[in-house]
Design an enzyme around this catalytic site. Sequence first.
Site, short mmCIF file in Angstrom:
data_model
loop_
_atom_site.label_atom_id
_atom_site.label_comp_id
_atom_site.label_asym_id
_atom_site.label_seq_id
_atom_site.Cartn_x
_atom_site.Cartn_y
_atom_site.Cartn_z
N ASP A 64 0.84 -1.19 0.00
CA ASP A 64 0.00 0.00 0.00
C ASP A 64 0.89 1.25 0.00
OD1 ASP A 64 0.87 -0.15 2.70
OD2 ASP A 64 -0.96 -1.25 3.20
N ASP A 99 1.31 4.78 1.68
CA ASP A 99 0.91 5.69 2.76
C ASP A 99 1.64 7.01 2.60
OD1 ASP A 99 -0.63 3.67 3.78
OD2 ASP A 99 0.84 3.03 5.26
N ASP A 147 8.54 2.52 13.88
CA ASP A 147 9.13 1.38 14.59
C ASP A 147 10.57 1.05 14.24
OD1 ASP A 147 8.23 0.53 12.11
OD2 ASP A 147 6.97 -1.10 12.85
P1 ATP Z 1 3.47 -3.84 5.20
O1 ATP Z 1 4.22 -4.10 3.96
O2 ATP Z 1 3.23 -5.07 5.98
O3 ATP Z 1 2.25 -2.99 5.02
P2 ATP Z 1 4.45 -1.52 6.53
O4 ATP Z 1 5.83 -1.16 6.95
O5 ATP Z 1 3.81 -0.67 5.50
O6 ATP Z 1 4.50 -3.02 6.11
P3 ATP Z 1 2.17 -0.94 8.15
O7 ATP Z 1 1.60 -1.75 9.26
O8 ATP Z 1 1.40 -0.78 6.89
O9 ATP Z 1 3.59 -1.57 7.83
O10 ATP Z 1 2.52 0.48 8.76
C1 ATP Z 1 2.99 1.56 7.97
C2 ATP Z 1 4.09 2.29 8.69
O11 ATP Z 1 3.61 2.82 9.94
C3 ATP Z 1 5.29 1.45 9.07
O12 ATP Z 1 6.19 1.34 8.00
C4 ATP Z 1 5.86 2.18 10.23
O13 ATP Z 1 6.61 3.29 9.82
C5 ATP Z 1 4.62 2.71 10.93
N1 ATP Z 1 4.14 1.77 11.96
C6 ATP Z 1 3.23 0.79 11.80
N2 ATP Z 1 3.02 0.12 12.93
C7 ATP Z 1 3.81 0.69 13.86
C8 ATP Z 1 4.04 0.46 15.24
N3 ATP Z 1 3.42 -0.53 15.89
N4 ATP Z 1 4.93 1.28 15.87
C9 ATP Z 1 5.56 2.27 15.20
N5 ATP Z 1 5.38 2.53 13.92
C10 ATP Z 1 4.53 1.75 13.23
MG MG Z 2 1.86 -0.88 4.79
#
Ligand code: ATP
Ligand code: MG
Length: 462
Positions: free
Chosen positions: A60, A62, A163
Amino acid sequence: MSTIMNKNTTIIPRPQHCISRSLLSPNGLKVLYKLKENGYTAYLVGGGVRDLLLGREPKDFDIATNATPGELKKLFRNCRLIGRRFRLAHLHFQDEIIEVATFRSAAEPAPEEEPEPQHEPEHVEREGRRHHHHGPRMLKSDEGVVLRDNVFGTPEEDAFRRDFTVNALFYNIADFSIIDHVGGMEDLKAGVIRTIGDPATRFTEDPVRMIRAVRFAAMLGFTIEEETRKAIVEMAPAINRATPPRLFEEVLKLLLLGAGESTYQLLRHIGLFEPLFPHFDAWLTRESEGFPHARVGKALEWIDARIDEGEVVSPALLIALMFGEYLEERNQYFRDEGAPPQQATEMAVAQFAGELATTVLIPNRVLVAVREILGSQYRFQKTPGRNAPGFVGRRVFPDALRYLGFMEELNPPKRSLHEYWKSYASGVIMKAPHDAEEGAAPQKKKRRRRRRRKPTRMPEGP
Ligand code: ATP
Ligand code: MG
């Protein structure tokens, strides 16, 4: 740009990185440009930047910006604000939702999926469901978590509240550069998952980050940086401070990634498996003396292979396969006690669910399906038996058949019931000839796909 600029901030100009605009979703790009044209700062953030830099297709896109939720609402007609305390904007496009968040300061776990509220213990976190908001947002107040209310922050603060370093890179639409406040670029190149700041502090703020570390390591083939790893080993039992419904969601994501087997090994090694599945873990350990329980690993390998082939594996099938031997043992126990087959299965599943309810809460609809998958295994033995078309037409049939297929792969029988039912089903349901070699009847039938959080978009060509 942020006022207090970290001296360690690095800007990587466009010629020095591989993210081109053609790799972004057209909608994402439109949103970034519109924000920029209206005088706002706008960055692509998080997993999108990370995956593009690694040459992977992001799940996705963001976006983070200094426009407030109210301003976003005015700017975009397709905007819905979600979340109570930290309001996020969801911009709805035909086949995609772009999430836009206003820069936030630290001391606040990310907006996440809100667990079904009915099962939350008192020390609940306010992490919730990322895209659905029902029920009140909760405040986590104890055990070292400090909350500040609706504080918007600078881009730099926004990077630091994330994170892992590799998840905190920004792609700046204004000049197509990458902004790195946290040393994420270096870790990305080295293949390292490292928390931003002190790992123990970050895992205290949000224990689910420990599982996320394992997920990203498994998904990207990265290693967990030593200090981060040590903190997880030390703090693993604290994983249970996250709510059981949220842990179920996280465990699903983790094991249905396509690298379930290696993830499972990593979870056990790092000490997260035991607090998540205490009874099951004890059973595994008990039996591993002399007679190792190889079936869990084999089941997860089998699932990985299916995912690799592009199949969607349902949560129920995952649970049934992963805990199959354990459940069958229970089942046998109740049968020895005199329970009829279906009832024994019901009791086994109910007992298993009860054990797990305080750690990983499996939703009822999934439990029902698990029970049906296991219960169907008796039914397969009658060929075809009464009302076979009805049996084949049931929603659980494809998963039940796949379970049978796995079991037969494990112990090849003289006469394959799997073959029998596969061809029976294709005769009944497809009413069309199918390739005997490839004739994967269950895959071709209508299956309910797992709900996707957001539709994936293929990047358009250059
Ligand atoms: P995915 O490919 O699984 O979507 P992602 O890194 O995009 O991985 P998301 O859960 O979509 O993960 O979250 C988007 C962003 O928000 C992360 O990359 C991170 O920067 C931040 N984030 C998400 N969850 C947390 C958390 N529990 N604590 C701190 N930051 C977080
Ligand atoms: Mg994501």
